[in-house]
Design a protein around this motif. Sequence first.
Motif, short mmCIF file in Angstrom:
data_model
loop_
_atom_site.label_atom_id
_atom_site.label_comp_id
_atom_site.label_asym_id
_atom_site.label_seq_id
_atom_site.Cartn_x
_atom_site.Cartn_y
_atom_site.Cartn_z
N PHE A 330 0.83 -1.21 0.00
CA PHE A 330 0.00 0.00 0.00
C PHE A 330 0.86 1.26 0.00
O PHE A 330 0.58 2.22 -0.73
N ASP A 331 1.93 1.26 0.78
CA ASP A 331 2.83 2.42 0.81
C ASP A 331 3.41 2.71 -0.57
O ASP A 331 3.51 3.88 -0.99
N VAL A 332 3.80 1.66 -1.28
CA VAL A 332 4.37 1.84 -2.62
C VAL A 332 3.32 2.42 -3.56
O VAL A 332 3.61 3.33 -4.35
N VAL A 333 2.10 1.92 -3.49
CA VAL A 333 1.04 2.45 -4.35
C VAL A 333 0.77 3.91 -4.02
O VAL A 333 0.62 4.75 -4.92
N ARG A 334 0.72 4.23 -2.74
CA ARG A 334 0.46 5.62 -2.34
C ARG A 334 1.57 6.55 -2.84
O ARG A 334 1.31 7.66 -3.33
N ASP A 335 2.83 6.08 -2.76
CA ASP A 335 3.94 6.89 -3.26
C ASP A 335 3.85 7.06 -4.77
O ASP A 335 4.14 8.15 -5.31
N ALA A 336 3.47 6.00 -5.47
CA ALA A 336 3.33 6.08 -6.93
C ALA A 336 2.22 7.05 -7.30
O ALA A 336 2.35 7.83 -8.27
N TYR A 337 1.15 7.03 -6.54
CA TYR A 337 0.04 7.97 -6.77
C TYR A 337 0.51 9.41 -6.59
O TYR A 337 0.24 10.29 -7.42
N THR A 338 1.26 9.66 -5.53
CA THR A 338 1.76 11.01 -5.27
C THR A 338 2.67 11.49 -6.39
O THR A 338 2.57 12.63 -6.85
N LEU A 339 3.52 10.61 -6.87
CA LEU A 339 4.43 10.97 -7.96
C LEU A 339 3.68 11.28 -9.25
O LEU A 339 4.18 12.02 -10.10
N SER A 340 2.49 10.74 -9.39
CA SER A 340 1.73 10.93 -10.63
C SER A 340 1.14 12.33 -10.75
O SER A 340 0.64 12.70 -11.82
N GLY A 341 1.16 13.08 -9.68
CA GLY A 341 0.73 14.47 -9.75
C GLY A 341 -0.76 14.66 -9.99
O GLY A 341 -1.57 13.78 -9.74
N THR A 342 -1.09 15.82 -10.53
CA THR A 342 -2.48 16.19 -10.72
C THR A 342 -3.21 15.23 -11.65
O THR A 342 -4.42 14.99 -11.49
N ALA A 343 -2.51 14.66 -12.60
CA ALA A 343 -3.15 13.75 -13.56
C ALA A 343 -3.85 12.60 -12.85
O ALA A 343 -4.88 12.10 -13.31
N ALA A 344 -3.32 12.18 -11.70
CA ALA A 344 -3.85 11.00 -11.01
C ALA A 344 -5.21 11.23 -10.38
O ALA A 344 -5.86 10.26 -9.97
N ILE A 345 -5.67 12.49 -10.28
CA ILE A 345 -6.97 12.72 -9.66
C ILE A 345 -8.11 12.46 -10.63
O ILE A 345 -9.28 12.43 -10.23
N ALA A 346 -7.81 12.26 -11.90
CA ALA A 346 -8.86 11.96 -12.88
C ALA A 346 -9.48 10.61 -12.58
O ALA A 346 -8.77 9.64 -12.26
N ALA A 347 -10.79 10.52 -12.70
CA ALA A 347 -11.51 9.30 -12.35
C ALA A 347 -11.05 8.10 -13.17
O ALA A 347 -11.08 6.96 -12.70
N ASP A 348 -10.62 8.34 -14.42
CA ASP A 348 -10.24 7.23 -15.28
C ASP A 348 -8.73 6.96 -15.27
O ASP A 348 -8.24 6.15 -16.06
N HIS A 349 -8.00 7.61 -14.39
CA HIS A 349 -6.56 7.38 -14.31
C HIS A 349 -6.31 6.04 -13.62
O HIS A 349 -6.95 5.71 -12.61
N PRO A 350 -5.38 5.21 -14.11
CA PRO A 350 -5.16 3.90 -13.49
C PRO A 350 -4.77 3.97 -12.03
O PRO A 350 -5.07 3.04 -11.26
N MET A 351 -4.14 5.06 -11.61
CA MET A 351 -3.75 5.17 -10.20
C MET A 351 -4.94 5.20 -9.26
O MET A 351 -4.83 4.82 -8.09
N GLN A 352 -6.08 5.67 -9.77
CA GLN A 352 -7.27 5.69 -8.92
C GLN A 352 -7.65 4.27 -8.50
O GLN A 352 -7.94 4.00 -7.33
#
Length: 389
Positions: A330-352
């Motif tokens: 989970f920590d790794v996923v959370r860090d990857a999400y943070t690195l993805s920046g603003t783009a990751a807040i999109a509903a269809d972004h894989p990080m979601q």
Amino acid sequence: MMTRTLEVSADRDPDRPAAALTFEEVLAHVADRRAEFTEKRHVPRDLIEEFKQIGLYRASTPKRFGGDALPPAEFLRLIERISAVDGSAGWVASFGLSGVYLAGLPLDTQAELYADGPDVVFAGGLFPLQPAERVDGGFKVTGHWRFASGCKGADLLGVGIGVGDSSSGKPRTAVLRPEHVEIVENWDVVGMEGTGSHDLKVDGVVVPEEWTFVRGAESSVDEPLYRYPTIAYAAQALAVVNLGIARAALDHTIRAGAGRAGLTGAPKLADRAYYRIAVGKAEAALRSVRSFFYEVTEEVYQSVADGVPATAEQAGVLRLAATHAARVGFDVVRDAYTLSGTAAIAADHPMQRYLRDASVVPQHAFLTEGMYDGAGAVLMGAEPFPGFV
């Protein structure tokens, strides 16, 4: 990660026909249908049938009943790879280990259970335990249970009962056919939406005692897999889902970092020190926890395969490895999400999807922060909390 095409061949069992699908083909189907799992709130039965074809539901069936009884590390690597494609599918597939629970049934019951073949899908909602009345012919079972992951695709369903017997605090499970159980479709969550972890209801069904087992009790089957610590294995099968999700999230971050520079002319992510440092740390964390996870799995299985019973310390370290894998994943996923920046807040972004699914795994009762306490107690020779080993 290890790549494996899981095809059933005549080399493994001359009486078994070759599977129509390879493991890689099923992974592709999972990838194509991820949105469907989320929309339907379960993995459909036809995909469960594909899991059967590639051997996931005979993976923990005893060899004496035509199963494969795979070493735990081999099965766990398959679940990890499915989870890298979709967490919900990996979670549902992980219950292919349920044969280690069912091995607690009397041998005659297991022979009846596997009479039509070794590919049996079991799902259960064990808690809260419901009192069951002893009657002629077995136990009269009535009640309502939570979190029956994969129940809509199951061939058998289990519910937890209290019958006043001595089981060292371990729950007794009654095994029923689906026609005797009502599935209450109330799985409405954020994360792991496709697991179909609905509630179960039973109303006055008499279950013969020989169709009940105590989870974590001694197995009726004398094969190496059934000497491996059962509860620890169940925790590992859930935790490994986060190793798969974390691998997928980190791979996405690496691909994004190596991509082209943005329209603003800023350097591409791979040219930024903070991004490279974060990716390097995440890679080290994931590979380290994964190595620990599989190292102890293979060590303990080799021990029991050699006829040496697993110790409390070994069971405790397996629980520790599972908990740590779930949380570091989970920590790794959370860090990857943070690195993805603003783009990751999109509903269809894989990080979601990665973030939602990975956040669920450490919430499971087998994988909470308290498991570190249990493991620490065992390592220091103290008494852990009841049910830990």
